[in-house]
Write a protein that holds these residues in place. Structure first.
Motif, PDB file in Angstrom:
ATOM      1  N   LYS A 119       0.836  -1.209   0.000  1.00  0.00           N
ATOM      2  CA  LYS A 119       0.000   0.000   0.000  1.00  0.00           C
ATOM      3  C   LYS A 119       0.864   1.250   0.000  1.00  0.00           C
ATOM      4  O   LYS A 119       0.566   2.228  -0.685  1.00  0.00           O
ATOM      5  CB  LYS A 119      -0.948   0.002   1.199  1.00  0.00           C
ATOM      6  N   GLN A 151       3.938   1.429  -1.212  1.00  0.00           N
ATOM      7  CA  GLN A 151       4.525   1.497  -2.551  1.00  0.00           C
ATOM      8  C   GLN A 151       3.514   2.033  -3.552  1.00  0.00           C
ATOM      9  O   GLN A 151       3.861   2.865  -4.403  1.00  0.00           O
ATOM     10  CB  GLN A 151       4.960   0.101  -3.011  1.00  0.00           C
ATOM     11  N   LEU A 152       2.289   1.560  -3.468  1.00  0.00           N
ATOM     12  CA  LEU A 152       1.243   2.020  -4.382  1.00  0.00           C
ATOM     13  C   LEU A 152       1.024   3.518  -4.236  1.00  0.00           C
ATOM     14  O   LEU A 152       0.917   4.235  -5.238  1.00  0.00           O
ATOM     15  CB  LEU A 152      -0.062   1.257  -4.112  1.00  0.00           C
ATOM     16  N   GLN A 153       0.982   4.012  -3.009  1.00  0.00           N
ATOM     17  CA  GLN A 153       0.808   5.447  -2.789  1.00  0.00           C
ATOM     18  C   GLN A 153       1.992   6.224  -3.354  1.00  0.00           C
ATOM     19  O   GLN A 153       1.826   7.276  -3.960  1.00  0.00           O
ATOM     20  CB  GLN A 153       0.625   5.747  -1.298  1.00  0.00           C
ATOM     21  N   SER A 154       3.184   5.688  -3.172  1.00  0.00           N
ATOM     22  CA  SER A 154       4.382   6.327  -3.718  1.00  0.00           C
ATOM     23  C   SER A 154       4.317   6.383  -5.244  1.00  0.00           C
ATOM     24  O   SER A 154       4.646   7.407  -5.851  1.00  0.00           O
ATOM     25  CB  SER A 154       5.621   5.558  -3.269  1.00  0.00           C
ATOM     26  N   TYR A 155       3.870   5.293  -5.874  1.00  0.00           N
ATOM     27  CA  TYR A 155       3.748   5.272  -7.331  1.00  0.00           C
ATOM     28  C   TYR A 155       2.681   6.247  -7.812  1.00  0.00           C
ATOM     29  O   TYR A 155       2.863   6.926  -8.820  1.00  0.00           O
ATOM     30  CB  TYR A 155       3.424   3.867  -7.822  1.00  0.00           C
ATOM     31  N   LYS A 156       1.572   6.324  -7.092  1.00  0.00           N
ATOM     32  CA  LYS A 156       0.525   7.275  -7.470  1.00  0.00           C
ATOM     33  C   LYS A 156       1.040   8.706  -7.374  1.00  0.00           C
ATOM     34  O   LYS A 156       0.762   9.528  -8.251  1.00  0.00           O
ATOM     35  CB  LYS A 156      -0.708   7.096  -6.579  1.00  0.00           C
ATOM     36  N   ASP A 157       1.795   9.010  -6.320  1.00  0.00           N
ATOM     37  CA  ASP A 157       2.379  10.342  -6.172  1.00  0.00           C
ATOM     38  C   ASP A 157       3.361  10.632  -7.307  1.00  0.00           C
ATOM     39  O   ASP A 157       3.408  11.744  -7.833  1.00  0.00           O
ATOM     40  CB  ASP A 157       3.083  10.483  -4.819  1.00  0.00           C
ATOM     41  N   SER A 158       4.142   9.623  -7.694  1.00  0.00           N
ATOM     42  CA  SER A 158       5.093   9.790  -8.790  1.00  0.00           C
ATOM     43  C   SER A 158       4.374  10.072 -10.101  1.00  0.00           C
ATOM     44  O   SER A 158       4.811  10.914 -10.887  1.00  0.00           O
ATOM     45  CB  SER A 158       5.968   8.550  -8.949  1.00  0.00           C
ATOM     46  N   ILE A 159       3.266   9.376 -10.331  1.00  0.00           N
ATOM     47  CA  ILE A 159       2.508   9.587 -11.563  1.00  0.00           C
ATOM     48  C   ILE A 159       1.929  10.996 -11.591  1.00  0.00           C
ATOM     49  O   ILE A 159       1.986  11.678 -12.615  1.00  0.00           O
ATOM     50  CB  ILE A 159       1.399   8.523 -11.705  1.00  0.00           C
ATOM     51  N   VAL A 160       1.391  11.450 -10.475  1.00  0.00           N
ATOM     52  CA  VAL A 160       0.847  12.810 -10.409  1.00  0.00           C
ATOM     53  C   VAL A 160       1.954  13.824 -10.666  1.00  0.00           C
ATOM     54  O   VAL A 160       1.770  14.792 -11.417  1.00  0.00           O
ATOM     55  CB  VAL A 160       0.161  13.056  -9.044  1.00  0.00           C
ATOM     56  N   GLN A 175       2.857  13.786 -14.366  1.00  0.00           N
ATOM     57  CA  GLN A 175       1.831  14.450 -15.162  1.00  0.00           C
ATOM     58  C   GLN A 175       1.956  15.965 -15.032  1.00  0.00           C
ATOM     59  O   GLN A 175       1.786  16.693 -16.015  1.00  0.00           O
ATOM     60  CB  GLN A 175       0.441  13.993 -14.731  1.00  0.00           C
TER      61      GLN A 175
END
Length: 166
Positions: free
Chosen positions: A39, A41-50, A53
């Motif tokens: 979870k 890691q997933l949050q970190s990846y979501k932050d990276s994607i934002v 973008q």
């Protein structure tokens, strides 16, 4: 005797149940820790994607393909922008094939070499940024362009610089 066998079987069954309980509790806690890590890691990846973008939006701000006003300018003149952008770039790259010195690049090449335009970025319906090199020296230039009625393209270098050679 029968009673003792049942008691031993009961104790053995209780030990087996206790062992299964402790083992499953350990496995469950381990799985919860692993899920918690995933979870994070997933949050970190979501932050990276934002963040990516946001960076992409900033980088593409000065880009003809994303500039609605510049696209409207060309469409109002009857041009198809998806065909026009490669045509403008091709015209600039064709200048690399001219013999002798490059007609646009305002610097002479080092001995035995030729200056050539490498990368082109169309900023809007009037401006271009390009970089050039001869393999030893390199630089960048800012230019304007104009599309004539006969669909030929004129380029004018407004500003340029050559990086110092160490």
């Amino acid at each position: 005797m029968k009673q003792r066998i049942f008691m031993y079987l009961f104790v053995f069954a209780m030990l087996l149940v206790l062992f299964q309980f402790v083992n499953s509790k350990r496995v469950f806690e381990d799985m919860n820790n692993t899920i918690g890590d995933y979870k994070e890691q997933l949050q970190s990846y979501k932050d990276s994607i934002v963040n990516m973008q946001h960076n992409l939006t900033e980088v593409s701000h000065f880009n003809l393909e994303k500039n609605e006003d510049a696209i409207s300018y060309f469409e109002n003149q009857g041009y198809n922008v998806s065909d026009l952008i490669p045509a403008i770039k091709d015209e600039l790259y064709k200048l690399n094939e001219v013999k002798d010195e490059h007609p646009i690049v305002p610097y002479a090449a080092s001995e035995g070499k030729r200056m050539m335009i490498n990368t082109i970025k169309l900023l809007n319906h009037k401006w271009i940024i390009a970089d050039f090199t001869d393999g030893k020296y390199w630089g960048e230039m800012f230019m304007t362009y104009y599309i004539n009625e006969d669909r030929s393209i004129d380029f004018k270098v407004v500003e340029s610089f050559l990086y110092p050679f160490d």
